[in-house]
Design an enzyme around this catalytic site. Sequence first.
Site, short mmCIF file in Angstrom:
data_model
loop_
_atom_site.label_atom_id
_atom_site.label_comp_id
_atom_site.label_asym_id
_atom_site.label_seq_id
_atom_site.Cartn_x
_atom_site.Cartn_y
_atom_site.Cartn_z
N GLY A 8 14.16 -18.96 30.03
CA GLY A 8 13.29 -18.04 29.30
C GLY A 8 13.11 -18.43 27.85
O GLY A 8 14.09 -18.53 27.11
N GLY A 10 11.48 -16.67 25.59
CA GLY A 10 11.11 -15.49 24.81
C GLY A 10 11.98 -15.36 23.58
O GLY A 10 12.58 -16.33 23.10
N PHE A 11 12.10 -14.14 23.09
CA PHE A 11 12.85 -13.94 21.84
C PHE A 11 14.32 -14.29 21.98
O PHE A 11 14.87 -15.00 21.14
CB PHE A 11 12.70 -12.48 21.39
CG PHE A 11 11.32 -12.14 20.89
CD1 PHE A 11 10.84 -12.69 19.72
CD2 PHE A 11 10.51 -11.29 21.61
CE1 PHE A 11 9.56 -12.39 19.26
CE2 PHE A 11 9.23 -10.98 21.16
CZ PHE A 11 8.75 -11.54 19.98
N VAL A 76 12.49 -21.05 37.79
CA VAL A 76 13.80 -21.09 38.43
C VAL A 76 13.73 -20.34 39.75
O VAL A 76 13.27 -19.19 39.82
CB VAL A 76 14.88 -20.47 37.52
CG1 VAL A 76 16.23 -20.41 38.25
CG2 VAL A 76 15.02 -21.30 36.25
N GLU A 168 -0.98 2.01 21.60
CA GLU A 168 -1.76 0.99 20.89
C GLU A 168 -3.03 0.64 21.65
O GLU A 168 -4.11 0.48 21.06
CB GLU A 168 -0.87 -0.24 20.66
CG GLU A 168 0.23 0.02 19.64
CD GLU A 168 1.35 -1.01 19.67
OE1 GLU A 168 2.22 -0.96 18.78
OE2 GLU A 168 1.37 -1.84 20.60
N ASP A 297 15.47 -8.28 27.71
CA ASP A 297 15.16 -7.14 28.59
C ASP A 297 16.00 -7.12 29.85
O ASP A 297 16.07 -6.09 30.54
CB ASP A 297 13.68 -7.18 28.98
CG ASP A 297 12.75 -6.94 27.82
OD1 ASP A 297 13.22 -6.41 26.80
OD2 ASP A 297 11.56 -7.30 27.92
N ALA A 312 11.94 -6.41 20.82
CA ALA A 312 12.05 -7.77 20.31
C ALA A 312 13.24 -7.96 19.36
O ALA A 312 13.97 -8.95 19.48
CB ALA A 312 10.74 -8.18 19.62
#
Length: 423
Positions: A8, A10-11, A76, A168, A297, A312
């Site tokens: 991953g 991501g962050f 994966v 949003e 997450d 995040a």
Amino acid sequence: MKHLVIIGGGFAGLWATRALAGEALRITLIDRHNHHLFQPLLYQVATAGLSAPDIAAPLRHILRRQENVEVRLGEVRDIAPDAKTVTLDDGDVLRFDWLLLAAGATHAYFGHDDWAPHAPGLKTLDDALDLRRKLLLAFERAEAETDPAARAAWLNFAIVGGGPTGVELAGTLAEIARHTLKNEFRHIDPSEARVRLIEAGPRVLSSFPEDLSEKARRQLRKLGVEVVTGTPVGEINAAGYRLGDEFVAARTVVWAAGVAASPLARSLGVPLDRAGRVLVQPDLSVPGHPDIFVGGDLALVQSDGKPVPGVAPAAKQMGRYVAQAIRTRLAKTDPPSAFRYRDFGNLATIGRMAAIVHLGKLKLSGVLAWWFWLAAHVFFLIGFRNRLVVLLNWAWAYWSYQRGARIILGDSDDGQARSTRQA
């Protein structure tokens, strides 16, 4: 060298990777996409405010100067904790000394997976581009429709879920209908579009204090969004959705109500919560497998007696913490104390010059909160170019109400009704 595999980009995964720059360690970063995505601004791509490259950057470019990293593009397929191997979709098997699983989350429809084709969610750039196309095509279909009832269905928009993403999306979509598309159509008035935000709980933005949540509701109403709380959606199909005893004809429904952890977590063979997250140890390791960590997450961990939220900042802190834990193992020094999440506050934007901010005892709403939100998001973008482009796009949108990425990509015949109006 010891080998760390990170699943991953991501962050959590990227922050762990960068924190280990210069260490005598071989790192393999695996992701099914070639880019790191700044997810908090994903809705801006979906609503044509920004282009995809504005909020994403190639992983290889970000890590080009970090010599101890190899980036693998792939998915994966399986993790074998006891054998310490990771199997990719192309059949390659990677052995690891340490593993960080940070594969993120996907949409959860609470047992109603049949709703997915009719109510897309927003987690990836592909999702954002598909949703942008769906939203813009709805106005085009309405323009071409002669039947009043069918036209109204095309101009009915529903966002299910009153969290930050739902709020949003609803606020921005209302602005597009009332300002951006003004005077561009000949047979419809876009400002007559009905934008409804549906939240099953008692209020929107439930993670914020109640007074800020109420201010957000008022700001949404001012923008023209109809806010419905306390009533869950009972059905979603191609024709619309059911709310209580009423079936509402709507051709565009967006799902922002729930997430489920990556199914890769099941490969670990350890206890998971109802959302599929791993119940990790205080050091973010997997029970029974101290060399396997889970972050972002996908991890369920307590900090100061409360679950760490799936946001995040938490993922970044987890990534840095795992890097610190591995660094101490390389140096054979004492491990760090238990992971502790530092909550720097919550931010949510509602629309033009409208947002709410909660930072400890500080509570802001309206114009000042919007400027604070803008500065924070621009600051955390990766890359000078991204920050500059986003600032310029937002400045242009602020003064002109225009959104520069309003291009419909792909085949315009997406299986929906063809134009019924003759040239």
